[in-house]
Each structure stands twice: as C-alpha cells, then as structure tokens.
Design an enzyme around this catalytic site. Structure first.
Site, mmCIF file in Angstrom:
data_model
loop_
_atom_site.group_PDB
_atom_site.id
_atom_site.type_symbol
_atom_site.label_atom_id
_atom_site.label_comp_id
_atom_site.label_asym_id
_atom_site.label_seq_id
_atom_site.Cartn_x
_atom_site.Cartn_y
_atom_site.Cartn_z
ATOM 1 N N SER A 133 2.717 10.933 4.133
ATOM 2 C CA SER A 133 1.833 10.158 3.619
ATOM 3 C C SER A 133 0.387 10.712 2.702
ATOM 4 C CB SER A 133 1.229 9.387 4.717
ATOM 5 O OG SER A 133 0.980 8.271 4.192
ATOM 6 N N SER A 134 0.794 11.401 1.740
ATOM 7 C CA SER A 134 -0.218 11.944 0.897
ATOM 8 C C SER A 134 -0.631 11.016 0.111
ATOM 9 C CB SER A 134 0.421 13.043 0.021
ATOM 10 O OG SER A 134 1.297 12.547 -0.938
ATOM 11 N N ASP A 179 0.661 3.655 7.269
ATOM 12 C CA ASP A 179 0.112 5.136 6.868
ATOM 13 C C ASP A 179 -1.410 4.795 6.611
ATOM 14 O OD1 ASP A 179 2.602 5.349 6.402
ATOM 15 O OD2 ASP A 179 2.854 5.580 4.413
HETATM 16 P P1 ADP Z 1 4.054 10.689 0.573
HETATM 17 O O1 ADP Z 1 2.999 9.734 0.714
HETATM 18 O O2 ADP Z 1 4.989 10.685 1.517
HETATM 19 O O3 ADP Z 1 3.509 12.167 0.435
HETATM 20 P P2 ADP Z 1 4.477 9.132 -1.695
HETATM 21 O O4 ADP Z 1 5.727 9.079 -2.773
HETATM 22 O O5 ADP Z 1 4.140 7.758 -0.959
HETATM 23 O O6 ADP Z 1 4.992 10.317 -0.841
HETATM 24 O O7 ADP Z 1 3.050 9.564 -2.346
HETATM 25 C C1 ADP Z 1 3.234 10.686 -3.225
HETATM 26 C C2 ADP Z 1 2.573 10.615 -4.722
HETATM 27 O O8 ADP Z 1 1.273 10.251 -4.354
HETATM 28 C C3 ADP Z 1 2.408 11.690 -5.479
HETATM 29 O O9 ADP Z 1 3.624 11.773 -6.302
HETATM 30 C C4 ADP Z 1 1.183 11.539 -6.327
HETATM 31 O O10 ADP Z 1 1.536 10.600 -7.249
HETATM 32 C C5 ADP Z 1 0.251 10.818 -5.284
HETATM 33 N N1 ADP Z 1 -0.562 11.878 -4.678
HETATM 34 C C6 ADP Z 1 -0.628 12.010 -3.378
HETATM 35 N N2 ADP Z 1 -1.568 13.066 -3.128
HETATM 36 C C7 ADP Z 1 -2.223 13.615 -4.333
HETATM 37 C C8 ADP Z 1 -2.971 14.473 -4.741
HETATM 38 N N3 ADP Z 1 -3.685 15.179 -4.039
HETATM 39 N N4 ADP Z 1 -3.151 14.561 -6.069
HETATM 40 C C9 ADP Z 1 -2.445 13.649 -7.107
HETATM 41 N N5 ADP Z 1 -1.486 12.888 -6.438
HETATM 42 C C10 ADP Z 1 -1.439 12.636 -5.307
HETATM 43 MG MG MG Z 2 3.326 7.559 1.054
#
Ligand code: ADP
Ligand code: MG
Length: 385
Positions: A133-134, A179
């Site tokens: 959940s980035s 999340d």
């Molecule tokens: P998850 O939430 O499991 O990491 P997601 O596909 O839901 O996977 O979200 C990932 C996406 O969120 C990345 O591809 C990007 O577009 C965005 N994202 C998340 N963190 C960052 C960051 N620090 N800088 C830029 N984009 C980000």
């Molecule tokens: Mg996500």
C-alpha cells in the site's frame, strides 16, 4: 541483514524539507508521514463488508507541502521522474502517479478543505506495487501535510474518505478502503481490526517482541496490477454470490448456504470470503490468548483458501510461504490483493535469518528474481512531523 530500511522519520523529514526548499525556491513546508500496511489476515473481505486485520508498517511515505493561493498544484516525487502541475480542477484528471498525489488535493477540496493550490514533494520507503500500500501511504501523507499546511484541524475520517476517492475516482483503482483506514487510524504496537459492516475500528495488541517473534514480509517482486484483471473479476463473483443468496453482502451469508451455490467457481469464491471472516475472528481471539500456534494455523488455512478457492496466489507466493514454514516460521500466508505482491511469515526471532536465507535460496533455485524482505514492527498512524 538484508531488510528494506524504513528510514528514521526525523532524518527523512529534515532531508525532505531541505529538498523541498531547493525544489520550490525557498517556500517553507509542513512535512507529514503516512505508513504503508501489511494485512495480517482478512483478504478480499473489505468490499464484502467483512473483517480485516492490517498492521501499519514502519515504512512510510513522507510528504512536504506548502499552500498556494493561485489555484495551482505542483507535485513531485523522489521515486518518479515525471513531476505534474496543473490547476486544482485539473487534478481530478491527473495521470499516472500524480493521480494519487494531486487527486487527493482535489478530493480534499471537494470535501470542503479550504485549499487553493499547493506545492508538494514526496519521498517514500514503502516498496511500490508490492501489495504494501504505497498508494494509500502516498495519498494519506499528502492529505495530512496539505491539511496542516492550510491550518485545518486533522479530521482523520474525512482524510480516509478523500484518499479513497482519489484512488477510485482519479487513479481509477478499485479499493475497499482498508489501506487508507489503517494508514490513518493505526496504533503503534497493535494491529487494527476493521469491521466494514459496522464501520468500526479497534486496536488489537500485537506484542511480537515479548513473544520472541518477528513479522517478516517478503516482497516477491512480482508486480500485482489491481487496476486490471483479477481483482474486478473476484469482486464481481462475490457480488453474484450475494445476489444469488439474497443477502446484501457476503458478510450476511452462512457457510451452509454458500455450499449450496451451484456454480462451482462462484461457490469457491464465496467460501473463501465467508471462511476468511471467521479466520479473522479466530486470529483476534488467538492474539488475546497469546496462542501464536493458533495464529499460525489460521495463516496456513488462509493461504490455502486464497490459493485454491479464491485463486489469487502465484508460484512465487506459494514458494515463499512453503519455504518460510519449512525453515521454521510459526505460520505464513500471502497477503494483500494477490496475483503477486508480498507474503508474511511469523517467525521466532532466532530463526529470522534462516527463514530469509531459505526463501532467497529457494527463489534462486527456481529461477525467480531475488525477493526483498522487510520487518513489520507495527508502527503508528499518519501524522505531521
Ligand atoms: P501498492 O499500493 O500495493 O504499492 P498500487 O498499485 O496500489 O500498489 O500503487 C502503486 C502506485 O502508487 C505506483 O505505481 C505509483 O503510481 C504510486 N506511488 C506510490 N508511492 C509513490 C511515490 N513515493 N512516488 C510516486 N508514486 C508513488
Ligand atoms: Mg495500493
């Protein structure tokens, strides 16, 4: 040991504030931190009005923000080459990664937060696209920093809703809301039980250290893609099952009723959801009794249910789980939406090294790309630093 470092919050915050001043020529910024999460148990239950039990990671996204008065939004990330700028109205259609960062500013304004533009710089330590959940960490960090930058009191449930809106309406990624909820409402040292039917949350103490255990997260590096494919199909099957049973959601379905569903695929999907909700309850009870063996047993059942009934595992996740258990984990399972992403293992502290090495060796032997590992000590919710 080879673990992804969460970063010291005060050091990351001060470096980010310096970078912000350089990037945006001197404007002072507010810095906020919002954690990623790993789900202990309760997969694909959120949109079925069920129970989930996530933990906030020590890994987080940091956002520096300062307000503007001219309606302009500028967002930039240390993890992404493409900065984005546009009006607050344009932010409703921001593309790519900016959909999350600029989209949440649009959603906050829609919710009545008096924003009239902002400059934002982010940097995170949550692996991107690993099922940790980035995306919610990004949304929540930007939202908390933006609210502080314009001087409004933090309304955590308003922020949760705005972040969900950014992810579903601007980024176009379906999300059940787990999340964002855990990133905003977690408590350090505890998992967060979220009941999507009652709309309630409750901390569930997770005293890993005193129990001599570590929660090891393994990112398989197989990218999950929630926006297309399997997630939507699983959701549709769950809705079909609920409609067939004449209940508003699978939360109201009994296992006996589910076993009568004629279509075997829909039956297995529904069976996963109904049994998974029971397993969340069982893990909460086991944690209360400090019965870690019972927690591990529910992890094992959950993994089998996701592998065989819900069909959201993959060879890398199965290998990480099986290897961790063979190398001494009390229990392990895939976590998150599936089709790649991460697994978790509950490991006696003296066995952590052996488990990580065994998983690395098994991946190498299978010809899979090297995984990466994190230690998930349950951290606090999003806050201004
Ligand atoms: P998850 O939430 O499991 O990491 P997601 O596909 O839901 O996977 O979200 C990932 C996406 O969120 C990345 O591809 C990007 O577009 C965005 N994202 C998340 N963190 C960052 C960051 N620090 N800088 C830029 N984009 C980000
Ligand atoms: Mg996500």
């Amino acid at each position: 040991m080879p673990f992804v470092a969460p970063g010291d919050p005060s050091i990351v915050a001060s470096q980010l504030a310096d970078a912000f001043a350089t990037t945006y020529a001197g404007a002072p910024a507010v810095v906020a931190r919002a954690p990623g999460r790993v789900n202990l148990i309760g997969e694909h239950t959120d949109y079925n009005r069920g129970l989930v039990l996530p933990v906030a990671l020590p890994h987080a996204t940091f956002a520096a923000a300062s307000p503007r008065s001219d309606g302009l939004v500028r967002v930039r990330s240390a993890e992404h080459d493409e900065p984005w700028s546009g009006s607050l109205e344009d932010a409703a259609d921001a593309p790519g990664w900016a959909a999350y960062a600029a989209g949440v500013l649009w959603a906050l304004r829609e919710a009545g937060v008096p924003l009239s533009g902002a400059d934002v710089l982010v940097h995170g330590t949550v692996p991107l696209g690993a099922g940790l959940s980035s995306s919610a960490a990004l949304e929540c960090s930007v939202a908390v920093a933006a609210c502080a930058a314009v001087g409004v009191d933090l309304d955590r449930s308003l922020v949760v809703d705005a972040c969900i809106r950014a992810e579903t309406e601007v980024a176009g990624a379906p999300t059940g809301g787990m999340d964002q909820t855990v990133s905003m409402l977690a408590e350090a040292g505890a998992a967060l039980l979220i009941d999507f039917d009652a709309g309630t949350t409750a901390p569930v103490p997770l005293p890993l250290g005193p129990a001599g255990l570590a929660l090891v997260v393994t990112d398989t590096r197989v990218s999950h893609a929630l926006v297309d494919g399997g997630y939507g199909e699983r959701r549709a099957d769950c809705e079909a099952a609920a409609a067939l049973l004449g209940v508003p959601s699978l939360r109201q379905a009994t296992l006996a009723a589910v076993e009568e569903i004629p279509d075997q695929r829909v039956r297995r999907r529904a069976r996963h959801v109904v049994t998974e909700v029971e397993r969340v309850r069982a893990v909460v009870a086991a944690l209360g009794a400090q019965d870690w063996a019972a927690v591990g047993a529910r992890f094992a059942e959950s993994h089998v249910s996701m592998r065989d009934d819900f069909e959201i595992s993959c060879p890398e996740l199965d290998l990480a789980v099986d290897t961790a258990v063979e190398a001494g984990a009390v229990g392990a399972r895939m976590t998150g939406g599936g089709f790649g992403g991460s697994s978790i293992a509950l490991v006696p502290t003296p066995r952590v090294d052996a488990v990580v090495r065994a998983v690395d060796a098994a991946f190498a032997a299978a010809g899979f790309a090297p995984p990466q590992h994190l230690l998930a000590d349950p951290g606090p919710a999003a806050a201004v630093l």
